[in-house]
Design a protein around this motif. Structure first.
Motif, mmCIF file in Angstrom:
data_model
loop_
_atom_site.group_PDB
_atom_site.id
_atom_site.type_symbol
_atom_site.label_atom_id
_atom_site.label_comp_id
_atom_site.label_asym_id
_atom_site.label_seq_id
_atom_site.Cartn_x
_atom_site.Cartn_y
_atom_site.Cartn_z
ATOM 1 N N ARG A 220 0.823 -1.202 0.000
ATOM 2 C CA ARG A 220 0.000 0.000 0.000
ATOM 3 C C ARG A 220 0.861 1.258 0.000
ATOM 4 O O ARG A 220 0.529 2.251 -0.672
ATOM 5 C CB ARG A 220 -0.941 -0.016 1.209
ATOM 6 N N ARG A 221 1.978 1.235 0.710
ATOM 7 C CA ARG A 221 2.876 2.389 0.696
ATOM 8 C C ARG A 221 3.472 2.593 -0.696
ATOM 9 O O ARG A 221 3.602 3.729 -1.163
ATOM 10 C CB ARG A 221 4.000 2.201 1.724
ATOM 11 N N VAL A 222 3.841 1.497 -1.345
ATOM 12 C CA VAL A 222 4.410 1.592 -2.688
ATOM 13 C C VAL A 222 3.378 2.134 -3.670
ATOM 14 O O VAL A 222 3.687 2.995 -4.514
ATOM 15 C CB VAL A 222 4.945 0.219 -3.141
ATOM 16 N N LEU A 223 2.143 1.648 -3.584
ATOM 17 C CA LEU A 223 1.090 2.156 -4.468
ATOM 18 C C LEU A 223 0.883 3.662 -4.266
ATOM 19 O O LEU A 223 0.723 4.419 -5.243
ATOM 20 C CB LEU A 223 -0.215 1.402 -4.221
ATOM 21 N N ALA A 224 0.889 4.110 -3.019
ATOM 22 C CA ALA A 224 0.731 5.537 -2.740
ATOM 23 C C ALA A 224 1.911 6.333 -3.296
ATOM 24 O O ALA A 224 1.741 7.443 -3.834
ATOM 25 C CB ALA A 224 0.588 5.765 -1.239
ATOM 26 N N ASP A 225 3.120 5.767 -3.203
ATOM 27 C CA ASP A 225 4.312 6.425 -3.734
ATOM 28 C C ASP A 225 4.219 6.533 -5.258
ATOM 29 O O ASP A 225 4.534 7.580 -5.849
ATOM 30 C CB ASP A 225 5.553 5.635 -3.325
ATOM 31 N N LEU A 226 3.767 5.463 -5.907
ATOM 32 C CA LEU A 226 3.632 5.489 -7.363
ATOM 33 C C LEU A 226 2.556 6.488 -7.789
ATOM 34 O O LEU A 226 2.701 7.165 -8.815
ATOM 35 C CB LEU A 226 3.306 4.100 -7.895
ATOM 36 N N ARG A 227 1.487 6.578 -6.995
ATOM 37 C CA ARG A 227 0.433 7.531 -7.338
ATOM 38 C C ARG A 227 0.981 8.950 -7.377
ATOM 39 O O ARG A 227 0.600 9.761 -8.227
ATOM 40 C CB ARG A 227 -0.712 7.455 -6.319
ATOM 41 N N ALA A 228 1.883 9.270 -6.475
ATOM 42 C CA ALA A 228 2.460 10.608 -6.443
ATOM 43 C C ALA A 228 3.342 10.887 -7.659
ATOM 44 O O ALA A 228 3.648 12.055 -7.941
ATOM 45 C CB ALA A 228 3.282 10.787 -5.159
ATOM 46 N N ARG A 229 3.733 9.843 -8.374
ATOM 47 C CA ARG A 229 4.628 10.002 -9.523
ATOM 48 C C ARG A 229 3.894 9.906 -10.858
ATOM 49 O O ARG A 229 4.516 10.098 -11.915
ATOM 50 C CB ARG A 229 5.752 8.960 -9.462
ATOM 51 N N VAL A 230 2.613 9.552 -10.839
ATOM 52 C CA VAL A 230 1.830 9.481 -12.072
ATOM 53 C C VAL A 230 1.257 10.860 -12.378
ATOM 54 O O VAL A 230 0.677 11.513 -11.504
ATOM 55 C CB VAL A 230 0.682 8.459 -11.950
ATOM 56 N N ALA A 231 1.416 11.297 -13.616
ATOM 57 C CA ALA A 231 0.880 12.595 -14.017
ATOM 58 C C ALA A 231 -0.653 12.583 -13.956
ATOM 59 O O ALA A 231 -1.273 11.522 -14.084
ATOM 60 C CB ALA A 231 1.339 12.927 -15.436
ATOM 61 N N PRO A 232 -1.281 13.736 -13.750
ATOM 62 C CA PRO A 232 -2.745 13.783 -13.807
ATOM 63 C C PRO A 232 -3.246 13.198 -15.127
ATOM 64 O O PRO A 232 -2.753 13.553 -16.201
ATOM 65 C CB PRO A 232 -3.047 15.285 -13.714
ATOM 66 N N GLY A 233 -4.179 12.281 -15.046
ATOM 67 C CA GLY A 233 -4.669 11.612 -16.248
ATOM 68 C C GLY A 233 -3.779 10.483 -16.728
ATOM 69 O O GLY A 233 -4.085 9.839 -17.733
ATOM 70 N N GLY A 234 -2.675 10.223 -16.007
ATOM 71 C CA GLY A 234 -1.765 9.152 -16.398
ATOM 72 C C GLY A 234 -2.279 7.785 -15.978
ATOM 73 O O GLY A 234 -3.377 7.645 -15.425
ATOM 74 N N LEU A 235 -1.470 6.764 -16.202
ATOM 75 C CA LEU A 235 -1.897 5.383 -15.974
ATOM 76 C C LEU A 235 -0.918 4.633 -15.078
ATOM 77 O O LEU A 235 0.300 4.867 -15.128
ATOM 78 C CB LEU A 235 -1.994 4.631 -17.304
ATOM 79 N N LEU A 236 -1.470 3.721 -14.282
ATOM 80 C CA LEU A 236 -0.699 2.696 -13.591
ATOM 81 C C LEU A 236 -1.120 1.363 -14.183
ATOM 82 O O LEU A 236 -2.310 1.019 -14.173
ATOM 83 C CB LEU A 236 -0.969 2.710 -12.091
ATOM 84 N N ILE A 237 -0.168 0.624 -14.718
ATOM 85 C CA ILE A 237 -0.440 -0.660 -15.372
ATOM 86 C C ILE A 237 0.402 -1.718 -14.663
ATOM 87 O O ILE A 237 1.629 -1.609 -14.621
ATOM 88 C CB ILE A 237 -0.070 -0.603 -16.867
ATOM 89 N N PHE A 238 -0.260 -2.721 -14.101
ATOM 90 C CA PHE A 238 0.494 -3.735 -13.359
ATOM 91 C C PHE A 238 -0.227 -5.075 -13.403
ATOM 92 O O PHE A 238 -1.404 -5.167 -13.771
ATOM 93 C CB PHE A 238 0.703 -3.293 -11.909
#
Length: 274
Positions: free
Chosen positions: A124-142
């Motif tokens: 959960r900490r890693v997901l929150a960290d990745l969220r802070a690095r995704v641009a607005p409107g960007g994507l997380l693909i996993f």
């Protein structure tokens, strides 16, 4: 890397860099081909692949956009730098990124179930960290190991077992036709598999909506996080993401409430607007 014994076991295994040859290929799953095509616009921008390994996906990202990759293994990163010089690869620990891999990114990818090396809290900490690095409107693909595969109904397991007898006979026939040196190498791995299983089996556990499983990967040398499709959607919402779609290994959509039997699933999500 701070965290549980599971996290330490997995980090130690990957830092050794013993599997470069195993991962140094360009082979794509059907679902990965679909993702590269369907989300090409985002992937043509600035992308980050976490746990890039030997560049199986990173090489394609570098061909269509500005690709960055991180991996805990220096050997994997060195291979990426040599094989895919257009990509920007660096050694970094996904569990503690700090100033590494500075965003924003149009897309962040964590394929090959890389998030499953973490326990529930650190995931959960890693997901929150990745969220802070995704641009607005960007994507997380996993991708992630699917708990429904572990918990599939007994009838399905029995059918798989019956099919396993047939496959077993086929495998025996193939084994008999293999070069003796290959059979000897496999036989030499058996003691390591037994030792790893004895060492790690006791660390398996169940939590609310997930399980930590010592599966057969790398001769039973790892502990992986398994989660079902709906629980993964809830976890994404709790860490600031909206699930766009969930896909099986063939690229078919997996809807809410569907206990899909594939061993792992792919997820595409985007940050929720603050």
């Amino acid at each position: 890397m701070p965290g549980s014994e599971q996290v330490r076991v997995n980090a130690a295994a990957w830092r050794r860099g013993d599997h470069v040859g195993e991962y140094a290929n360009r082979t794509l799953l059907p679902v990965e081909v679909m993702i590269l095509v369907r989300y090409r616009e985002a992937l043509a921008g600035r992308t980050l692949e976490v746990g890039c390994g030997a560049g199986r996906i990173l090489g394609y990202l570098a061909a269509i956009g500005e690709a960055h990759g991180i991996d805990i293994s220096a050997a994997m990163v060195e291979h990426c730098r040599h094989r895919y010089p257009a990509a920007h690869a660096e050694v970094a620990d996904l569990g503690d990124l700090g100033d590494a891999a500075a965003g924003p990114f149009d897309a962040i990818l964590a394929l090959d179930n890389v998030l499953d090396v973490f326990d529930d809290e650190q995931r959960r900490r890693v997901l929150a960290d990745l969220r802070a690095r995704v641009a607005p409107g960007g994507l997380l693909i996993f991708s992630s190991h699917n708990l429904a595969y572990v918990d599939r109904p007994a009838a399905t397991k029995q059918a798989a077992s019956a099919g396993g007898w047939r496959r077993g006979r086929e495998l025996l026939a193939k084994a008999a036709a293999r070069p003796p040196a290959s059979a000897i190498r496999d036989a030499r791995r058996i003691p390591r598999r037994i030792a790893n299983r004895r060492r790690l089996e006791a660390l398996q556990r169940r939590g609310p909506g997930y399980a930590i499983v010592n599966d057969s990967a790398h001769d039973y040398g790892l502990l992986h996080y398994y989660i079902g499709r709906d629980d993964q959607q809830r976890q994404l919402a709790e860490t600031g993401f909206e699930l766009l779609e969930c896909l099986d290994v063939d690229g078919g959509r997996v809807g809410a409430g569907e206990p899909h039997p594939d061993p792992w699933l792919h997820y595409i999500a985007r940050p929720v607007k603050s």
